[in-house]
Design an enzyme around this catalytic site. Structure first.
Site, PDB file in Angstrom:
ATOM      1  N   ARG A 273       0.974  -1.145  -0.177  1.00 44.24           N
ATOM      2  CA  ARG A 273      -0.448   0.238   0.010  1.00 44.24           C
ATOM      3  C   ARG A 273       0.733   1.055   0.070  1.00 44.24           C
ATOM      4  NH1 ARG A 273      -4.708   2.781  -0.763  1.00 44.24           N
ATOM      5  NH2 ARG A 273      -5.054   4.376   0.749  1.00 44.24           N
ATOM      6  N   GLN A 341      -5.288  -1.630  11.459  1.00 50.44           N
ATOM      7  CA  GLN A 341      -5.250  -0.004  12.311  1.00 50.44           C
ATOM      8  C   GLN A 341      -4.472   0.487  11.136  1.00 50.44           C
ATOM      9  OE1 GLN A 341      -6.136   2.401  13.554  1.00 50.44           O
ATOM     10  NE2 GLN A 341      -5.171   3.853  13.439  1.00 50.44           N
ATOM     11  N   GLY A 345      -9.158   2.096   6.110  1.00 53.30           N
ATOM     12  CA  GLY A 345     -10.471   1.833   5.822  1.00 53.30           C
ATOM     13  C   GLY A 345     -10.416   0.279   5.681  1.00 53.30           C
ATOM     14  N   GLU A 368     -12.470 -20.246  28.579  1.00 58.46           N
ATOM     15  CA  GLU A 368     -11.363 -21.242  29.465  1.00 58.46           C
ATOM     16  C   GLU A 368     -11.067 -20.179  30.831  1.00 58.46           C
ATOM     17  OE1 GLU A 368      -9.316 -23.769  27.521  1.00 58.46           O
ATOM     18  OE2 GLU A 368     -10.937 -23.738  25.400  1.00 58.46           O
TER      19      GLU A 368
HETATM   20  C1  LIG Z   1     -18.273 -18.691  22.078  1.00 62.36           C
HETATM   21  C2  LIG Z   1     -17.916 -18.810  23.691  1.00 62.36           C
HETATM   22  C3  LIG Z   1     -17.768 -20.523  24.206  1.00 62.36           C
HETATM   23  C4  LIG Z   1     -17.690 -20.687  25.008  1.00 62.36           C
HETATM   24  N1  LIG Z   1     -17.345 -22.482  25.402  1.00 62.36           N
HETATM   25  C5  LIG Z   1     -17.492 -23.338  26.685  1.00 62.36           C
HETATM   26  C6  LIG Z   1     -17.511 -24.634  26.866  1.00 62.36           C
HETATM   27  O1  LIG Z   1     -17.781 -24.962  25.322  1.00 62.36           O
HETATM   28  N2  LIG Z   1     -17.451 -24.612  27.371  1.00 62.36           N
HETATM   29  C7  LIG Z   1     -18.164 -24.317  28.951  1.00 62.36           C
HETATM   30  O2  LIG Z   1     -18.149 -24.854  29.424  1.00 62.36           O
HETATM   31  N3  LIG Z   1     -18.231 -22.295  28.286  1.00 62.36           N
HETATM   32  C8  LIG Z   1     -18.078 -22.413  27.438  1.00 62.36           C
HETATM   33  N4  LIG Z   1     -17.653 -20.690  27.378  1.00 62.36           N
HETATM   34  C9  LIG Z   1     -17.878 -19.608  28.708  1.00 62.36           C
HETATM   35  C10 LIG Z   1     -16.786 -19.204  28.933  1.00 62.36           C
HETATM   36  O3  LIG Z   1     -16.272 -19.431  29.633  1.00 62.36           O
HETATM   37  C11 LIG Z   1     -17.717 -17.950  30.186  1.00 62.36           C
HETATM   38  O4  LIG Z   1     -18.053 -16.825  29.725  1.00 62.36           O
HETATM   39  C12 LIG Z   1     -16.442 -17.359  30.874  1.00 62.36           C
HETATM   40  O5  LIG Z   1     -16.056 -18.451  31.661  1.00 62.36           O
HETATM   41  C13 LIG Z   1     -16.803 -16.130  31.839  1.00 62.36           C
HETATM   42  O6  LIG Z   1     -18.253 -16.414  31.818  1.00 62.36           O
HETATM   43  P1  LIG Z   1     -19.323 -15.283  32.683  1.00 62.36           P
HETATM   44  O7  LIG Z   1     -18.971 -15.244  30.380  1.00 62.36           O
HETATM   45  O8  LIG Z   1     -20.661 -16.165  32.769  1.00 62.36           O
HETATM   46  O9  LIG Z   1     -19.006 -14.015  32.290  1.00 62.36           O
HETATM   47  P2  LIG Z   1     -18.897 -13.351  34.219  1.00 62.36           P
HETATM   48  O10 LIG Z   1     -18.375 -14.642  34.772  1.00 62.36           O
HETATM   49  O11 LIG Z   1     -20.370 -13.171  34.469  1.00 62.36           O
HETATM   50  O12 LIG Z   1     -17.892 -12.186  34.531  1.00 62.36           O
HETATM   51  C14 LIG Z   1     -18.040 -10.922  33.437  1.00 62.36           C
HETATM   52  C15 LIG Z   1     -16.955 -10.184  33.706  1.00 62.36           C
HETATM   53  O13 LIG Z   1     -16.498 -10.295  35.063  1.00 62.36           O
HETATM   54  C16 LIG Z   1     -15.582 -10.426  35.780  1.00 62.36           C
HETATM   55  N5  LIG Z   1     -15.030 -10.475  36.583  1.00 62.36           N
HETATM   56  C17 LIG Z   1     -16.265 -11.916  37.475  1.00 62.36           C
HETATM   57  N6  LIG Z   1     -15.451 -12.114  38.444  1.00 62.36           N
HETATM   58  C18 LIG Z   1     -14.510 -11.515  38.984  1.00 62.36           C
HETATM   59  C19 LIG Z   1     -13.550 -11.554  39.790  1.00 62.36           C
HETATM   60  N7  LIG Z   1     -13.214 -11.935  40.557  1.00 62.36           N
HETATM   61  N8  LIG Z   1     -12.679 -10.254  39.883  1.00 62.36           N
HETATM   62  C20 LIG Z   1     -13.211  -9.604  38.495  1.00 62.36           C
HETATM   63  N9  LIG Z   1     -13.481  -9.644  37.790  1.00 62.36           N
HETATM   64  C21 LIG Z   1     -14.378 -10.562  37.328  1.00 62.36           C
HETATM   65  C22 LIG Z   1     -15.167 -11.514  34.352  1.00 62.36           C
HETATM   66  O14 LIG Z   1     -13.320 -11.528  34.151  1.00 62.36           O
HETATM   67  C23 LIG Z   1     -16.140 -10.177  33.019  1.00 62.36           C
HETATM   68  O15 LIG Z   1     -14.646  -9.644  32.805  1.00 62.36           O
HETATM   69  C24 LIG Z   1     -17.798 -19.882  26.552  1.00 62.36           C
HETATM   70  C25 LIG Z   1     -18.032 -18.886  25.719  1.00 62.36           C
HETATM   71  C26 LIG Z   1     -18.086 -19.138  24.679  1.00 62.36           C
HETATM   72  C27 LIG Z   1     -18.899 -16.222  24.593  1.00 62.36           C
END
Ligand SMILES: Cc1cc2nc3c(=O)[nH]c(=O)nc-3n(C[C@H](O)[C@H](O)[C@H](O)COP(=O)(O)OP(=O)(O)OC[C@H]3O[C@@H](n4cnc5c(N)ncnc54)[C@H](O)[C@@H]3O)c2cc1C
Length: 388
Positions: A273, A341, A345, A368
């Site tokens: 580019r 970045q 665009g 995870e």
């Molecule tokens: C596309 C996708 C695939 C997935 N695949 C799987 C799977 O195959 N098997 C499975 O079991 N799960 C799976 N998950 C679930 C995933 O592991 C969880 O979404 C993740 O662990 C976070 O949990 P939550 O979404 O409930 O967020 P929450 O636990 O509600 O967290 C929300 C926010 O609060 C923060 N937070 C929470 N507790 C604390 C703390 N004590 N201190 C500081 N910050 C905190 C978190 O870091 C985050 O920023 C998947 C999720 C997605 C989106």
């Protein structure tokens, strides 16, 4: 640990070729259709990708952790959805059986997982139990009747990767209702088709089209007692944590591979580019983005290989696994941002695929164990070690 460098290099070459010749050209098809073409799935099975970590005695390739991460570096060089199809089986779906299963459970399931005949999902997360996974509410109540010894499972798991395709679920459920913490949780193998098990509609996601997640619903689902992993109650959360420890190194390796791919694309674009009469790669501010990305990718690669080697040597690597997952996933997010970045665009519109990677890699900082949870794991281990 690399057992036989020649065999590994030959395998890595074939993975590299498969990624370059079959997967990269199909990236847009997967993104447009939200499906991985059947011939590619067949190719993955033929290469043994579903059995990477299953021991050779069960029909897998029995890779060490270091060998596995080197495969993931290669697999990362394309859309992460491809890895997701076999990666949940290799990474988290089968590991509970492999690490803590009984001999009978291994004999029955590992050959089917290694061949790709069965896809495995890992079912831990619930609507009210995400980061605080030990608070899970899905119950498994032991019962014996004229149809034998079994557990009755009730509850709903959320966001379960590959649930729509899985033939087997590694399920974490509470067997001891009086114990609300980790010690009340047990791990089970639940086969698809078990009465009382249903799969919800696939979730609509920000990225990773072609990889599917859904709720897994258990309503008076009857699971044979023989499917309790390891045959002992109360060990399920420990099993899940062992699985995730390994899974975090696996995901960190994937982050390295995807970051290398994004950086390669950004470099090629920057060299081609032209603005102000010269390639944008000649501008030092663009060079800074390239150099910072290169440095961070290299650091993550070194960390991942070090953690993998330590695990192969039998060291306890909970801290290192979380360090790798935290650094590599955050690094991958920064590289994605810089790559967009550099494309300017063109990085924001869909033509070059870089905005797709930007959305795809966002997940790595969430599943995870989120970045915040990795920070907690690292700090808690530090405090525990210092107090000993
Ligand atoms: C596309 C996708 C695939 C997935 N695949 C799987 C799977 O195959 N098997 C499975 O079991 N799960 C799976 N998950 C679930 C995933 O592991 C969880 O979404 C993740 O662990 C976070 O949990 P939550 O979404 O409930 O967020 P929450 O636990 O509600 O967290 C929300 C926010 O609060 C923060 N937070 C929470 N507790 C604390 C703390 N004590 N201190 C500081 N910050 C905190 C978190 O870091 C985050 O920023 C998947 C999720 C997605 C989106």
């Amino acid at each position: 640990m690399i057992r036989d460098p020649d065999t590994l290099n030959a395998f890595l070459d074939s993975v590299r070729r498969f990624v370059r010749e079959r997967l990269v050209p199909a990236e847009h098809i997967v993104s447009d259709t939200d499906e991985i073409p059947a011939d590619i799935v067949a190719g993955m099975k033929a290469m043994g990708l579903f059995g990477l970590t299953v021991p050779e005695s069960y029909g897998g390739l029995g890779l060490t952790m270091e060998e596995e991460v080197r495969v993931m570096f290669e697999m990362g060089r394309t859309s992460p959805a491809f890895r997701s199809l076999f990666g949940t089986t290799v990474g988290i779906g089968s590991q509970g059986i492999l690490i803590d299963g009984t001999a009978a459970q291994k004999d029955k399931y590992l050959p089917l997982l290694a061949s790709g005949e069965l896809i495995a999902s890992f079912a831990l997360t619930e609507a009210e139990a995400g980061s605080d996974a030990a608070s899970l509410r899905t119950t498994a109540r032991r019962a014996t009747d004229d149809r034998g010894d079994h557990y009755i499972v009730n509850g709903t798991k959320r966001f379960i990767t590959n649930a729509p395709h899985a033939g087997l679920f590694t399920l974490m459920a509470r067997t001891d209702p009086s114990n609300k913490g980790a010690g009340g949780v047990s791990a089970f193998i639940v086969e698809r088709g078990t009465p009382g098990l249903t799969i919800g509609k696939p979730d609509k996601k920000m990225g990773q089209r072609g990889a599917h997640t859904a709720d897994v619903i258990f309503e008076n689902c009857r699971v044979p007692a023989a499917n309790l992993i390891g045959g002992k109650e109360g060990l399920g959360f420990k099993t899940a944590m062992k699985v995730l420890e390994k899974g975090r190194i696996h995901i960190a390796a994937l982050c390295v591979g995807v970051a290398e791919r994004m950086l390669q694309d950004a470099l090629a674009y920057a060299m081609e580019r032209k603005q102000f009469g010269q390639p944008i790669a000649e501008f030092q501010l663009v060079q800074a983005m390239l150099a910072d990305s290169k440095m961070e990718v290299y650091a993550a690669r070194c960390m991942v290989i070090d953690a993998a080697r330590r695990r192969d040597d039998g060291e306890h690597v909970a801290t290192e696994a979380s360090c790798c997952k935290l650094f590599a996933s955050e690094m991958c997010g920064r590289v994605a941002d810089r790559a967009v970045q550099i494309f300017g665009g063109a990085g924001y519109v869909a033509d070059h695929g870089i905005e797709r990677f930007y959305r795809d890699v966002r997940l790595f900082r969430i599943y995870e164990g989120t970045s915040q949870i990795q920070q907690l794991v690292i700090a808690r281990q530090m405090i525990r070690a210092a107090a000993d």
